[in-house]
Scaffold this active site. Structure first.
Site, PDB file in Angstrom:
ATOM      1  N   LYS A  49       0.815  -1.213   0.000  1.00 38.55           N
ATOM      2  CA  LYS A  49       0.000   0.000   0.000  1.00 38.55           C
ATOM      3  C   LYS A  49       0.853   1.269   0.000  1.00 38.55           C
ATOM      4  O   LYS A  49       1.826   1.369   0.733  1.00 38.55           O
ATOM      5  CB  LYS A  49      -0.909  -0.009   1.230  1.00 38.55           C
ATOM      6  CG  LYS A  49      -1.964   1.061   1.221  1.00 38.55           C
ATOM      7  CD  LYS A  49      -3.201   0.579   1.945  1.00 38.55           C
ATOM      8  CE  LYS A  49      -4.338   1.577   1.862  1.00 38.55           C
ATOM      9  NZ  LYS A  49      -4.720   2.005   0.555  1.00 38.55           N
TER      10      LYS A  49
ATOM     11  N   GLY B  75       6.488   0.681   5.699  1.00 36.40           N
ATOM     12  CA  GLY B  75       7.358  -0.285   5.008  1.00 36.40           C
ATOM     13  C   GLY B  75       7.423  -0.025   3.511  1.00 36.40           C
ATOM     14  O   GLY B  75       8.495  -0.106   2.903  1.00 36.40           O
ATOM     15  N   CYS B  76       6.293   0.304   2.926  1.00 39.80           N
ATOM     16  CA  CYS B  76       6.244   0.536   1.474  1.00 39.80           C
ATOM     17  C   CYS B  76       6.960   1.831   1.100  1.00 39.80           C
ATOM     18  O   CYS B  76       7.608   1.919   0.059  1.00 39.80           O
ATOM     19  CB  CYS B  76       4.797   0.557   0.993  1.00 39.80           C
ATOM     20  SG  CYS B  76       3.956  -1.011   1.329  1.00 39.80           S
ATOM     21  N   THR B  77       6.860   2.823   1.975  1.00 35.16           N
ATOM     22  CA  THR B  77       7.576   4.077   1.745  1.00 35.16           C
ATOM     23  C   THR B  77       9.080   3.826   1.814  1.00 35.16           C
ATOM     24  O   THR B  77       9.831   4.250   0.932  1.00 35.16           O
ATOM     25  CB  THR B  77       7.134   5.139   2.770  1.00 35.16           C
ATOM     26  OG1 THR B  77       5.736   5.393   2.584  1.00 35.16           O
ATOM     27  CG2 THR B  77       7.918   6.431   2.597  1.00 35.16           C
TER      28      THR B  77
ATOM     29  N   GLY C 106      10.295   1.889  -1.301  1.00 34.52           N
ATOM     30  CA  GLY C 106      10.367   2.775  -2.461  1.00 34.52           C
ATOM     31  C   GLY C 106      11.546   3.736  -2.372  1.00 34.52           C
ATOM     32  O   GLY C 106      12.248   3.978  -3.359  1.00 34.52           O
TER      33      GLY C 106
END
Length: 152
Positions: free
Chosen positions: A36, A41-43, A46
């Site tokens: 998401k 974690g996704c930030t 990326g």
């Protein structure tokens, strides 16, 4: 899937384009599936790919992030994080199903269906060369970069 042609798909991408995997032959690429936009974690994942992007570029390797978020969400996330690569919107889970990344997960004690953080390295002929599943973010982008160096 390893050492076989990577499953082809077409998805809307940031920047107002339509990405089709089979059109990407000629340079290697990394597809990373993440749960998401705008989550910790996704930030971080990326940002790690963003920070190493110049090194991937020198190796003629493109990077694409894939999640089930809308294109609007992706555009905002990409701009906010200054990602130099495109994000692909898979709201219908077409690529997620092809790459078998949907799993039942525990979120705060509840079972939820979502993307298992996974990355795929595809060579310049469109052949799947490596996959990482159940990815832990710290050190992952660097590990992927080291693998991509072996594709040359």
């Amino acid at each position: 899937m390893l050492d076989e042609p990577a499953p082809d798909f077409e998805l809307p991408a940031t920047g107002g384009t339509l990405f089709r995997l089979s059109r990407a032959k000629g340079s290697s690429l990394v597809l990373y599936f993440y749960p998401k936009d705008n989550t910790p974690g996704c930030t971080a994942e990326g940002q790690n790919f963003r920070d190493l992007y110049p090194q991937f570029e020198k190796l003629r390797c493109a990077i694409y992030g894939v999640s089930r978020d809308s294109l609007k969400s992706h555009e905002s996330f990409k701009a906010k994080m200054s990602f130099p690569f495109e994000l692909l919107s898979d709201t219908e889970e077409a690529a997620c199903k092809l790459y078998d990344v949907i799993r039942m997960k525990n979120m705060y004690g509840r079972k939820v269906r979502g993307i298992e953080r996974s990355t795929f390295a595809i060579d310049d002929k469109g052949v799947m060369r490596r996959e990482w599943r159940g990815v832990k973010v710290p050190g992952h982008a660097q590990e992927v970069l080291e693998f991509v160096k072996t594709l040359k």
